[in-house]
Design an enzyme around this catalytic site. Structure first.
Site, PDB file in Angstrom:
ATOM      1  N   GLU A  98     -21.957  19.305 -10.861  1.00 44.68           N
ATOM      2  CA  GLU A  98     -23.184  18.531 -11.272  1.00 44.68           C
ATOM      3  C   GLU A  98     -23.244  18.058 -12.614  1.00 44.68           C
ATOM      4  OE1 GLU A  98     -25.910  22.004  -9.026  1.00 44.68           O
ATOM      5  OE2 GLU A  98     -25.364  22.429 -10.826  1.00 44.68           O
ATOM      6  N   LYS A 138     -39.393  27.301 -14.130  1.00 41.67           N
ATOM      7  CA  LYS A 138     -38.003  27.245 -14.656  1.00 41.67           C
ATOM      8  C   LYS A 138     -38.197  26.664 -16.090  1.00 41.67           C
ATOM      9  CE  LYS A 138     -36.123  27.529 -10.833  1.00 41.67           C
ATOM     10  NZ  LYS A 138     -34.974  26.501 -10.115  1.00 41.67           N
TER      11      LYS A 138
HETATM   12  C1  5RP Z   1     -26.554  24.916  -8.934  1.00 44.95           C
HETATM   13  C2  5RP Z   1     -27.713  24.521  -9.730  1.00 44.95           C
HETATM   14  C3  5RP Z   1     -29.171  24.279  -9.159  1.00 44.95           C
HETATM   15  O1  5RP Z   1     -29.615  23.221  -9.506  1.00 44.95           O
HETATM   16  C4  5RP Z   1     -29.831  25.575  -9.646  1.00 44.95           C
HETATM   17  O2  5RP Z   1     -29.369  26.785  -9.668  1.00 44.95           O
HETATM   18  C5  5RP Z   1     -31.422  25.435  -9.185  1.00 44.95           C
HETATM   19  O3  5RP Z   1     -31.483  25.760  -7.853  1.00 44.95           O
HETATM   20  P1  5RP Z   1     -32.447  25.825  -7.090  1.00 44.95           P
HETATM   21  O4  5RP Z   1     -32.933  24.501  -6.901  1.00 44.95           O
HETATM   22  O5  5RP Z   1     -31.905  26.640  -5.624  1.00 44.95           O
HETATM   23  O6  5RP Z   1     -33.421  26.763  -7.643  1.00 44.95           O
HETATM   24  O7  5RP Z   1     -27.486  24.495 -11.044  1.00 44.95           O
HETATM   25  O8  5RP Z   1     -25.290  25.306  -9.404  1.00 44.95           O
END
Ligand code: 5RP
Length: 231
Positions: free
Chosen positions: A104, A122
């Protein structure tokens, strides 16, 4: 966060995507909603090509017909759209809840812009309630753990470093590494904590994304808000 909110954030972000763009395609449940919507655009003739940030995103893109390439074939991208585990007012992020943080971050940094899709749960004033994922080499795990704890102490933070999946069945990332989750509770100066963390032998990458995200589409009860970094 319900799937509808995730899809709303994803749809708003996809408004930024223009035909012909080279996209970084994030990972996680919110990114999956984005992939589903992107696939519909592709099916109706939209011309994009993507680099997925995880083998799971890759599989979903292939299943739904989103054209893919690799970062080696297309090392510079126009835009990455990805989820996050936490974001603060400066749009610094914790990522890696899905263990995809190395790809990522690599894909995001290879992109002219990164935008985040998430819901307002978040948002935090200070990062750190979500355990900070650190991808580490399998070799020398015990030593790497000690070195990370020393680094934390030098930055005046502390907390347990938990091997994801447990000692008997650790999670293995797409890159063949382990994840240590740092339960710090609060990270008062994420940029300072990030400095030097990658210099520890054994640390492959960490989930602090400092100054990388340029905009976020945040879905909440009253619709989708556009959030940009505050200094
Ligand atoms: C994966 C990530 C995801 O972007 C993060 O965990 C958010 O996930 P979600 O959209 O399922 O809440 O960093 O490594």
């Amino acid at each position: 966060m319900n799937a509808n909110l995730k899809a709303q954030a994803a749809a708003a972000a996809l408004e930024e995507v223009e035909s012909g763009m080279r996209l970084g395609i994030g990972s996680g449940s919110t990114a999956n909603e984005m992939i589903r919507l992107l696939a519909k655009k592709v099916a109706s003739g939209f011309d994009v090509i993507g680099v997925p940030c995880s083998t799971r995103s890759e599989a979903l893109c292939l299943e739904l017909g989103v054209p893919l390439t690799t970062l080696d074939k297309m090392p510079e991208l126009d835009l990455t759209i990805d989820g996050a585990d936490e974001y603060d007012p400066a749009l610094n992020l914790i990522k890696g809840g899905g263990a995809a943080l190395l790809r990522e971050k690599t894909v995001a940094v290879a992109s002219a812009r990164m935008i985040v899709i998430a819901d307002d749960s978040k948002r935090v004033a200070t990062l750190g309630q979500f355990p900070l994922p650190i991808e580490v080499n399998q070799f020398g795990l015990a030593s790497t753990r000690i070195a990370i704890q020393k680094h934390f102490a030098s930055r005046r933070v502390s907390g347990d470093l938990i091997l994801r999946g447990g000692e008997n069945d650790p999670v293995i990332t797409d890159n063949g590494n382990y994840i240590l989750d740092a339960h710090l509770g609060t990270i008062p100066d994420p940029a300072e904590l990030a400095k030097g963390l990658n210099d520890i032998p054994g640390v492959v990458e960490h989930g602090l994304f400092i100054g990388i995200a340029k905009r976020a589409y945040i879905a909440g009860e009253n619709g989708v808000a556009v959030v940009e970094p505050k200094a």
